[in-house]
Design a protein around this motif. Structure first.
Motif, mmCIF file in Angstrom:
data_model
loop_
_atom_site.group_PDB
_atom_site.id
_atom_site.type_symbol
_atom_site.label_atom_id
_atom_site.label_comp_id
_atom_site.label_asym_id
_atom_site.label_seq_id
_atom_site.Cartn_x
_atom_site.Cartn_y
_atom_site.Cartn_z
ATOM 1 N N ALA A 99 50.177 112.127 -14.675
ATOM 2 C CA ALA A 99 51.077 110.988 -14.764
ATOM 3 C C ALA A 99 50.362 109.654 -14.582
ATOM 4 O O ALA A 99 50.713 108.669 -15.201
ATOM 5 C CB ALA A 99 52.186 111.133 -13.728
ATOM 6 N N GLU A 100 49.379 109.607 -13.751
ATOM 7 C CA GLU A 100 48.754 108.326 -13.444
ATOM 8 C C GLU A 100 47.308 108.499 -13.029
ATOM 9 O O GLU A 100 47.010 109.057 -11.972
ATOM 10 C CB GLU A 100 49.527 107.648 -12.310
ATOM 11 C CG GLU A 100 49.098 106.218 -12.030
ATOM 12 C CD GLU A 100 49.345 105.298 -13.230
ATOM 13 O OE1 GLU A 100 48.364 104.754 -13.735
ATOM 14 O OE2 GLU A 100 50.511 105.164 -13.637
ATOM 15 N N ASP A 130 50.770 117.229 -11.780
ATOM 16 C CA ASP A 130 51.623 116.195 -12.369
ATOM 17 C C ASP A 130 51.185 114.800 -11.935
ATOM 18 O O ASP A 130 51.266 113.846 -12.719
ATOM 19 C CB ASP A 130 53.086 116.422 -11.973
ATOM 20 C CG ASP A 130 53.681 117.649 -12.654
ATOM 21 O OD1 ASP A 130 53.081 118.131 -13.626
ATOM 22 O OD2 ASP A 130 54.742 118.122 -12.199
ATOM 23 N N LEU A 131 50.738 114.681 -10.704
ATOM 24 C CA LEU A 131 50.285 113.381 -10.218
ATOM 25 C C LEU A 131 49.062 112.905 -10.998
ATOM 26 O O LEU A 131 48.954 111.732 -11.362
ATOM 27 C CB LEU A 131 49.941 113.462 -8.728
ATOM 28 C CG LEU A 131 51.093 113.785 -7.777
ATOM 29 C CD1 LEU A 131 50.564 113.935 -6.353
ATOM 30 C CD2 LEU A 131 52.147 112.705 -7.825
#
Length: 214
Positions: free
Chosen positions: A118-119, A114-115
């Motif tokens: 996400a970015e 997810d990290l």
């Protein structure tokens, strides 16, 4: 510590505490490596990360440690992937008894997928790079693990079995030996079927390959 069972309550509490500290994205696994590799996991927290549960087998990296291919098996902060494509930052710490024999392991797998999604700038923080990736496969039974090792063996040789020479098959057997494949029960049967050789030929090739390696 002479065996995992003696300290299983403490070790189970330890992995539970690690998982609680880092949250639901952190899988923590306790392996007992003193028995058969078919069922090494004795406790696991957040097992949905890799889809495993108590009673399932270890990964290919543990086989290499048991085989002795990897002398100091502890690995910290390495990147690997699950079959579903989750990106994990992992650490594996092996437990030895007073004679120096590996009897167990604690493995931490933190899902950073997810990290990364996400970015993109978080890549500089997580230091995620395919160049640093360690190939580790997480499976629920040793048949899947053996199939993975045979696939990797095929890639290593670089040709189909029908085109393999005796030397190619010896190289394949030595590769599987170094990866710890023969710690899996009935691995010899699958290797014989894969390479289209007899059990007698398998052990002759294995002895010959080990002698040449030495």
């Amino acid at each position: 510590m002479e065996n995992i069972k003696d300290e299983q309550e403490f070790l189970t509490n330890l992995i539970r505490g690690i998982a609680a500290q880092f949250g639901e994205k952190c899988e923590v696994v306790l392996h007992d490596l003193s028995g058969g590799y078919e069922s090494t996991i004795v406790a696991i927290e957040n097992g949905y990360i890799t889809g495993r549960k108590p009673g399932d087998c270890g990964s290919n990296l543990g086989l290499e440690v048991l085989r002795g291919t990897v002398k100091d098996g502890d690995r910290y902060n390495y990147i690997t992937q699950t079959k579903e494509g989750k990106i994990l930052r992992s650490s594996s710490i092996y437990i030895k008894n007073s004679q120096g024999k590996t009897i167990g392991a604690i493995c931490i797998n933190f899902d950073i997928s997810d990290l990364i999604v996400a970015e993109n700038t978080l890549r500089s923080i997580t230091k995620y790079s395919l160049e640093n990736e360690v190939k580790e496969v997480f499976v629920r039974d040793v048949n899947e693990l053996m199939d993975f090792l045979l696939q990797e063996c095929q890639k290593e040789i670089g040709k189909p079995v029908s085109h393999m020479t005796k030397e190619d098959k010896m190289k394949a057997i030595l590769y599987l030996d170094k990866k710890g494949a023969f710690h899996i029960k009935k691995a010899g049967d699958k290797v014989c079927k894969f390479l289209d050789i007899s059990k007698f030929t398998l052990y002759n090739y294995l002895d010959e390959a080990r002698n040449l390696e030495e």
